[in-house]
Design a protein around this motif. Structure first.
Motif, short mmCIF file in Angstrom:
data_model
loop_
_atom_site.label_atom_id
_atom_site.label_comp_id
_atom_site.label_asym_id
_atom_site.label_seq_id
_atom_site.Cartn_x
_atom_site.Cartn_y
_atom_site.Cartn_z
N LYS A 87 -6.48 4.44 8.42
CA LYS A 87 -5.72 3.26 7.99
C LYS A 87 -6.31 2.68 6.71
CE LYS A 87 -2.71 1.81 9.64
NZ LYS A 87 -1.26 2.03 9.33
N LEU A 88 -7.65 2.63 6.62
CA LEU A 88 -8.29 2.13 5.40
C LEU A 88 -7.88 2.98 4.22
CD1 LEU A 88 -10.31 0.41 3.79
CD2 LEU A 88 -12.09 2.03 4.50
N PHE A 118 -4.02 -14.60 4.73
CA PHE A 118 -3.18 -13.41 4.55
C PHE A 118 -2.87 -12.77 5.90
CE2 PHE A 118 -5.40 -12.61 0.22
CZ PHE A 118 -4.66 -13.64 -0.36
N GLY A 119 -3.90 -12.67 6.75
CA GLY A 119 -3.70 -12.02 8.04
C GLY A 119 -2.76 -12.77 8.95
N ILE A 120 -2.90 -14.09 8.99
CA ILE A 120 -2.04 -14.90 9.87
C ILE A 120 -0.61 -14.93 9.37
CG2 ILE A 120 -1.63 -17.24 10.70
CD1 ILE A 120 -4.68 -17.60 10.77
N VAL A 121 -0.43 -15.17 8.05
CA VAL A 121 0.92 -15.24 7.49
C VAL A 121 1.63 -13.89 7.62
CG1 VAL A 121 2.22 -15.50 5.34
CG2 VAL A 121 0.42 -17.13 5.92
N GLY A 122 0.89 -12.81 7.45
CA GLY A 122 1.52 -11.50 7.43
C GLY A 122 1.63 -10.81 8.77
N TYR A 123 1.01 -11.37 9.83
CA TYR A 123 0.90 -10.63 11.08
C TYR A 123 2.25 -10.28 11.70
CZ TYR A 123 -0.63 -9.17 15.68
OH TYR A 123 -0.84 -8.45 16.82
N VAL A 124 3.10 -11.29 11.88
CA VAL A 124 4.40 -11.03 12.51
C VAL A 124 5.28 -10.12 11.66
CG1 VAL A 124 6.56 -12.09 13.30
CG2 VAL A 124 4.35 -13.11 13.94
N PRO A 125 5.43 -10.41 10.34
CA PRO A 125 6.22 -9.47 9.52
C PRO A 125 5.67 -8.05 9.57
CG PRO A 125 5.86 -11.51 8.33
CD PRO A 125 5.01 -11.60 9.56
N TYR A 126 4.34 -7.91 9.57
CA TYR A 126 3.72 -6.58 9.61
C TYR A 126 4.09 -5.84 10.89
CZ TYR A 126 -0.01 -3.05 9.35
OH TYR A 126 -0.74 -1.89 9.31
N PHE A 150 9.96 -0.61 12.38
CA PHE A 150 10.95 0.12 11.60
C PHE A 150 10.32 1.21 10.73
CE2 PHE A 150 13.14 -3.87 12.56
CZ PHE A 150 14.38 -3.39 12.97
N GLY A 151 9.02 1.37 10.82
CA GLY A 151 8.34 2.43 10.07
C GLY A 151 8.31 2.22 8.58
N ILE A 152 8.36 0.97 8.13
CA ILE A 152 8.38 0.70 6.68
C ILE A 152 7.15 -0.08 6.23
CG2 ILE A 152 10.90 0.77 6.53
CD1 ILE A 152 10.88 -2.32 6.52
N GLU A 153 6.09 -0.10 7.06
CA GLU A 153 4.93 -0.92 6.71
C GLU A 153 4.24 -0.45 5.43
OE1 GLU A 153 3.36 2.15 9.70
OE2 GLU A 153 5.19 0.99 9.33
N ALA A 177 -2.47 -4.69 3.79
CA ALA A 177 -3.88 -4.92 3.46
C ALA A 177 -4.36 -6.24 4.03
CB ALA A 177 -4.06 -4.88 1.95
N GLY A 178 -3.55 -7.30 3.87
CA GLY A 178 -3.96 -8.60 4.36
C GLY A 178 -4.22 -8.61 5.85
N VAL A 179 -3.33 -7.99 6.61
CA VAL A 179 -3.47 -7.99 8.07
C VAL A 179 -4.59 -7.05 8.51
CG1 VAL A 179 -2.32 -7.50 10.25
CG2 VAL A 179 -1.05 -8.62 8.39
N GLU A 180 -4.62 -5.84 7.97
CA GLU A 180 -5.62 -4.87 8.40
C GLU A 180 -7.04 -5.29 8.04
OE1 GLU A 180 -5.33 -2.41 10.36
OE2 GLU A 180 -3.15 -2.16 10.47
#
Length: 288
Positions: free
Chosen positions: A195-196, A242-250, A256-259, A267-270
């Motif tokens: 993932k990294l 970044f992680g909190i704002v992006g978590y649900v959209p991520y 849908f396989g479009i991450e 990057a923000g969430v991971e």
């Protein structure tokens, strides 16, 4: 802020389905993508670097104040009272302008067209045309500069984009005066993963060094005096945001396989979920 992030994510999802994304984007393609441009504008005020906070701080706001503190940190680490600096990948020019306000003459270079446009506009708006020159330049090829014109050279989260870190460092060494200072605010990592590597490849940071890599690179490159300061705890509030704002959209993007089309969200969430596997560091080195 959170609602705005989710609305933006939904709109970006529609764009991603229509437009697709490159598997291995260039630096210019990464920064020119719609997701990058809207994300840097919405969250970071079009400044392309982290903020610096007190250890243990929870709130990332105000972000602009924290970003100025990071610029102050770089200025302090350079430890130069005056002279000429090379900003090697200047983005929208905010770091170069900070250095100019401190009294330096700055040569700012970048390879991304809209970065150059933004930087020139910002420099002009702040009346700094006599202190900051903004030109196209690739730090892999700096032969247009005569040897040793700079008292200091710095990067702010852009050395990680180097296709050939050794060559770039060699170029910096050639352009520094004896006794000149190199300052790098960058990232390294201690634990690798598939993932990294996805995150690094999609953000064109695939040559990010492993922990200990900067020491080896600097020593091999001729710098015999250097120090590394770990600022990881001081940038956490921004990455937590970044992680909190992006978590649900991520999570939705993953369904849908479009991450992979949303590298900044990924990057923000991971990074937030795997905090501790990498570092944000301030590197300082002196040319003998």
């Amino acid at each position: 802020m959170f609602r705005l992030g989710y609305v933006a994510a939904g709109f970006l999802a529609l764009i991603a389905v229509i437009m697709g994304a490159a598997d291995s984007p260039s630096v210019a393609a990464y920064y020119s993508s719609f997701e990058s441009r809207i994300g840097y504008w919405l969250l970071l005020g079009n400044t392309r670097h982290c903020g610096l906070y007190e250890k243990g701080a929870l709130s990332p706001f105000p972000i602009t104040k924290a970003q100025r503190k990071m610029e102050e940190k770089l200025y302090t680490r350079l430890g130069l009272g005056s002279g000429k600096l090379l900003d090697a990948s200047a983005g929208s020019g905010y770091v170069a302008m900070y250095m100019a306000f401190k009294g330096f003459d700055v040569q700012a270079i970048d390879i991304t067209p809209h970065h150059l446009q933004d930087a020139r506009k910002n420099v002009k708006a702040n009346g700094l045309e006599s202190k900051v020159a903004v030109d196209y330049g690739d730090y892999h090829n700096l032969t247009s500069f005569a040897p040793e014109p700079f008292d200091g050279i710095y990067t702010m989260e852009t050395f990680v984009h180097a296709d050939n870190p050794e060559k770039v460092l060699s170029n910096f060494y050639r352009l520094l005066k004896p006794g000149g200072v190199l300052g790098l605010h960058e990232a390294d990592f201690s634990r690798n993963s598939e993932k990294l590597q996805d995150v690094l490849r999609l953000s064109h940071c695939q040559n990010t060094l492993e922990e200990g890599g900067y020491e080896r690179l600097l020593s091999k490159g001729g710098f015999n005096e250097y120090s590394i300061e770990d600022l990881t705890d001081e940038v956490l509030p921004m990455w937590r945001l970044f992680g909190i704002v992006g978590y649900v959209p991520y999570q939705i993007f993953k369904v849908f396989g479009i991450e992979n089309r949303f590298i900044n969200v990924m990057a923000g969430v991971e990074v937030w979920l795997n905090w501790g596997n990498g570092r944000y560091i301030s590197v300082r080195a002196i040319k003998p």
